[in-house]
Structures are given as C-alpha cells and as structure tokens.
Design an enzyme around this catalytic site. Structure first.
Site, short mmCIF file in Angstrom:
data_model
loop_
_atom_site.label_atom_id
_atom_site.label_comp_id
_atom_site.label_asym_id
_atom_site.label_seq_id
_atom_site.Cartn_x
_atom_site.Cartn_y
_atom_site.Cartn_z
N PHE A 96 40.84 47.07 40.65
CA PHE A 96 41.34 46.16 39.61
C PHE A 96 40.21 45.60 38.75
CE2 PHE A 96 40.05 42.86 42.55
CZ PHE A 96 39.81 41.75 41.76
N LYS A 97 38.99 45.63 39.25
CA LYS A 97 37.86 45.09 38.48
C LYS A 97 37.69 45.82 37.14
CE LYS A 97 36.78 42.44 42.00
NZ LYS A 97 35.55 42.45 42.79
N ASP A 98 38.15 47.08 37.08
CA ASP A 98 38.06 47.84 35.83
C ASP A 98 38.86 47.20 34.70
OD1 ASP A 98 36.41 49.95 36.78
OD2 ASP A 98 38.14 50.96 37.65
N MET B 137 36.36 44.69 33.41
CA MET B 137 34.99 45.15 33.21
C MET B 137 34.86 46.13 32.05
SD MET B 137 32.34 44.00 34.78
CE MET B 137 32.73 43.68 36.49
N THR C 18 33.17 45.08 42.35
CA THR C 18 32.60 44.58 41.10
C THR C 18 31.41 45.43 40.65
OG1 THR C 18 33.32 42.30 41.35
CG2 THR C 18 31.35 42.65 40.05
#
Length: 495
Positions: free
Chosen positions: A132-134, A137, A165
């Site tokens: 989910f960090k994408d 980011m 991350t």
C-alpha cells in the site's frame, strides 16, 4: 492552506505557518513536531456526489488541491494523472480492474439481527512494490521531481523501513534527477522478498543500510539526524517516512475512494479496519473523517506489538524498548513507537502545542504518557477518543495463520499476514448496516514464508517477481552510531 507544527507554542508569532511546498521535502518541523493543516478543509455533500463519477486520478486531484493550494491546478492535475494509471498499478488480482487503482471486493455479507453485516477488502497493493505504500510514494516521487526541477535543487532522502516503505520509496525515486535515497532497515528482520526487493536495486542514487537492531533503532536515527538542523541543511536531508505530510495526505484519497465505492448516497456510513504500527495509514483515515467523510469507526489492528491497541483500550501510551519489540510474521508492524500518533494526540488535546510538547517529552524521558484520567495520570482526554471513532484489536501469529486459511477457503483469495491481522480484528467490530472495509497492506507474495506455513503452497507472484531473491544484492551493514551514519551520508553525497 497553512500548516503548523504539533509542538508550536500558542503565541502566533512562534507558529510560523508554512505552505504545502514549504514542508513537502521535509519531515519533522524545526521544533521536533509534525506538520498538520492549521484547519482541516471540509467536504460538502455536493462534492461527494460529484466525486462518485470521477476516476481515481481525478479524485486525487480534487482532494489534494484542498491541501496543496500553492501548486497551480494544472500542474497538480498533471501530476495525479501521471501517477495513478493502470500501467503503474497493474498488479491487480484476477477479476479486478487495474484501472480502478484501489478495487473493492466484497468478502462476505451476512444477515444479522437488525440488518446485514458486510466485510469488504480494498486493494491497495497493486503498485510496483506490491504494498500500500506505493499509493502515496509514487505521487511523492513525482512531486519531489517537480519541485526540485523548479528550484534546480538536490535532495537526499534519509528514511527507515520495517519492510515496505523502503522499497516503495526506492522504486518511486530511482533514476529521479537530483535525488538520492539513504534507507535504513533492521538487519535480517524483513522477509526474504522484502530484502531482495530493496537490496537488488543497483541504481547509483540508492543506498541501502542494514542496521544491527530493530526498526525503532532505525527510526530513532532518522529523528536524530532530522533534529541536527545544521547537518540537515548542509546535506539537504528530506524524508519519505510516514511522518512526511504529503504521504499522509495522499493516503487520505483512498479512504474517500473506498467510501464512494461502497455506498450509494451520503447518508450511509462505513467503517475501516487498518493494520497499523506507525499510525500513518490510519491517521489518513482520521483526517478524512475530520474533513467530513461519513466514517463510523476507525479500527486499528495491531500484531503482538500492541502499543496502539493498549492506548485505545486504556488511554495509556507505553512505548516498548527494543528488547520488548517482537519479531513477528507481520514484520512491517513490528513497531513500538508510533511516529504519526502525535498528529492524533494534537487533535485529541485541543490542538495545544505546548501540551503535545510536554507529553512527547515524557515519551522520550519516561517511555510514555497516561491520558486515562486515573490518579497520577497526565490527563483525562481518553474519554474523548470515542468521538473520533477509534477502536482497536490485536492479532497473533496463530490468528494470522487461521485467518489466511479461512480467507483462502471461504473467499478464494490469498492475503498477506498484515491484511490477515486486519480481517481478524475487523470481524470483531462488524455492525449491522455499516459496511466494514479492510485496507489491504500488501500482496501475499511478499511474505511467502508464512503463506507456505499456512497453506502448504507458495503464494502466487505477479509477472516480473518470479526469482527476485536470486538477484545480486547491494547493501552495507552498520551499527546504531548516529555520527558514523552522518559520516556515511556525507561521504556519498559529496556535499
């Protein structure tokens, strides 16, 4: 839109409001606090109605323009359009549309006394690193490049990761002009897939540092360097950790998307369950709720490292020491000090920066604070938590294995360990008539060791990730000495 520090003194002259672009490249405010809007922008019912028809990129633009008021509308629209495409978020499951960016899947609907309970999964892990960090980011990488190009500046990103991350940041920043990434991770405490995803990058602007310690040791080093203002200025240090405001606000978007996809009119409410360690992901949900999104409950799901669950049950925020931090099968939540928690506490104590500063000074000196209202406590604001919708729960390794098996048997999909924590806790907080959306953390392939243990078969991998562990790896191993870390950074920036 102006931004203030959570630790700003009450005197207006000391608050030093900033605009979005002023704080974009940084993390901590100079006083050690975190940035928040001076006031949350509000969303009207008419806007929600209009937003139901938008693509994800269009929705991201509408929400971000409320926060990034100093970026020209045309530029912001171009940035969101460039970021949120089906080509970037192409790793959707069979039967889901990559163009939806964050597809919503109904897991189960059960008739219950007083109505029906509905459990849904919002796919947030279809980006280049399968986490989910994408979601935030990829936007951050484009925002950074845009801002640096306008000022012809350089940026050295210094961050810490417990697993996801780091790779999301590195894949978003690789090859970006004027940007270098120095990423700390706890040595030998990530999954083999997570380590390979980061360490196999050979780009000249990527520097991986495996730290002999736990994630909190890495995070403490990032804070120490960020608080060394002369070094930070000389080395042009910025951050992409979850304390970065732009990351948090980018995550606000998928709460709106999830709500709009799960409802047909604005009179309906939904709840969200969020696997949470550092409080960044669920903090975005808090902000969406403060903006007026009809969220009933925000449920924080922790693993055995249950500092957040303890607070939401008791009002006591008790940071664990490194020796008390468990290494678990949902390692991205192996965190004992929730960096973004300060943002919620700021709202909880009435946006009193002096009070926040005192409470978090106590975290550093005494290991925590107590807002339970009991004799000798630091306050009684725990009584106000319910009005913000927060609840919590905890999941263990056995729970994860059981939930992974249940979900595979009942719904025909394989979930990762963190998402399993979320689904286990979500089931404990279902209520009739209020859909419960679980935010997916990652695709199962990133934690194959546990999937193999639970199901006896390997997790399916999207194309291009088949043999990632066999690629050559580039990283250095270092201790927790801050001065040595600063010397390493300086030697590799040439500044």
């Amino acid at each position: 839109m102006q931004y203030v520090s959570t630790r700003a003194a009450q005197a207006p002259a000391s608050s030093a409001p900033q605009q979005f672009s002023d704080i974009l490249l940084g993390g901590l405010a100079p006083d050690g606090g975190l940035y928040l809007p001076a006031e949350y922008p509000q969303v009207t019912g008419a806007e929600l109605d209009a937003w139901r028809k938008l693509s994800y990129a269009e929705l991201a633009y509408e929400i971000l323009r409320k926060f990034a008021t100093d970026i020209p509308d045309a530029d912001l629209k171009a940035l969101t359009a460039k970021t949120y495409t089906k080509a970037v978020y192409r790793n959707a499951r069979d039967g889901e549309k990559a163009a939806d960016i964050t597809p919503l899947r109904v897991l189960e609907e059960n008739l219950a006394k007083g109505g029906a309970t509905t459990l849904l999964l919002q796919g947030l892990s279809n980006g280049p690193t399968l986490a989910f960090k994408d979601m935030a980011m990829q936007l951050l990488g484009n925002l950074f490049e845009y801002t640096l190009a306008k000022t012809k500046a350089e940026l050295n990103i210094f961050g810490a990761t417990s697993g996801d991350t780091g790779s999301a940041a590195e894949y978003a920043m690789r090859g970006k002009k004027g940007i270098r990434v120095f990423m700390l991770s706890p040595h030998k405490k990530m999954s083999a897939f997570q380590s390979a995803q980061m360490f196999s990058l050979q780009d000249k602007n990527i520097f991986n540092i495996a730290v002999e310690g736990v994630f909190d040791d890495c995070q403490d080093m990032v804070k120490a360097v960020s608080n060394d203002l002369p070094f930070k200025a000389a080395q042009k240090i910025g951050t992409v950790n979850s304390i970065n405001w732009a990351r948090v606000v980018a995550q606000v978007v998928y709460y709106f998307r999830g709500y709009l996809a799960a409802t047909t009119d604005n009179a309906q409410k939904v709840s969200f369950t969020v696997p949470s360690g550092n409080f960044g992901n669920i903090c975005a949900g808090h902000i969406a709720r403060m903006m007026g999104l009809p969220i009933a409950k925000l449920v924080a799901a922790t693993n055995e490292n249950d500092v957040l669950d303890e607070f939401f049950r008791t009002g006591v925020y008790r940071v664990r020491k490194s020796a008390e931090t468990y290494h678990t099968s949902s390692p991205s939540m192996d965190i004992s000090k929730a960096s973004n928690f300060e943002r919620f506490i700021y709202d909880l104590v009435g946006r009193d920066g002096d009070r926040v500063r005192a409470l978090f000074h106590k975290v550093e000196t005494a290991g925590g604070f107590d807002l339970s209202g009991k004799p000798g406590s630091d306050g009684d604001e725990f009584t106000l938590v319910a009005k913000y919708g927060f609840q919590s729960g905890k999941s263990t390794h056995k729970d994860r294995l059981d939930t992974i098996r249940d979900v595979a048997d009942d719904y025909g999909i394989v979930i990762d360990t963190h998402t399993a924590d979320g689904i286990k806790v979500a089931r404990e907080h279902l209520e009739p008539g209020v859909p419960m959306i679980v935010l997916e953390t990652a695709l199962a392939a990133k934690f194959n060791e546990t999937i193999l243990d639970a199901l006896g078969v390997d997790a399916e991998r999207p194309g291009g990730f088949e043999n990632i562990e066999d690629l050559p790896q580039k990283f250095v191993v270092m201790g927790t000495d801050v001065a040595a870390m600063q010397a390493y950074i300086a030697a590799n920036t040439g500044l």
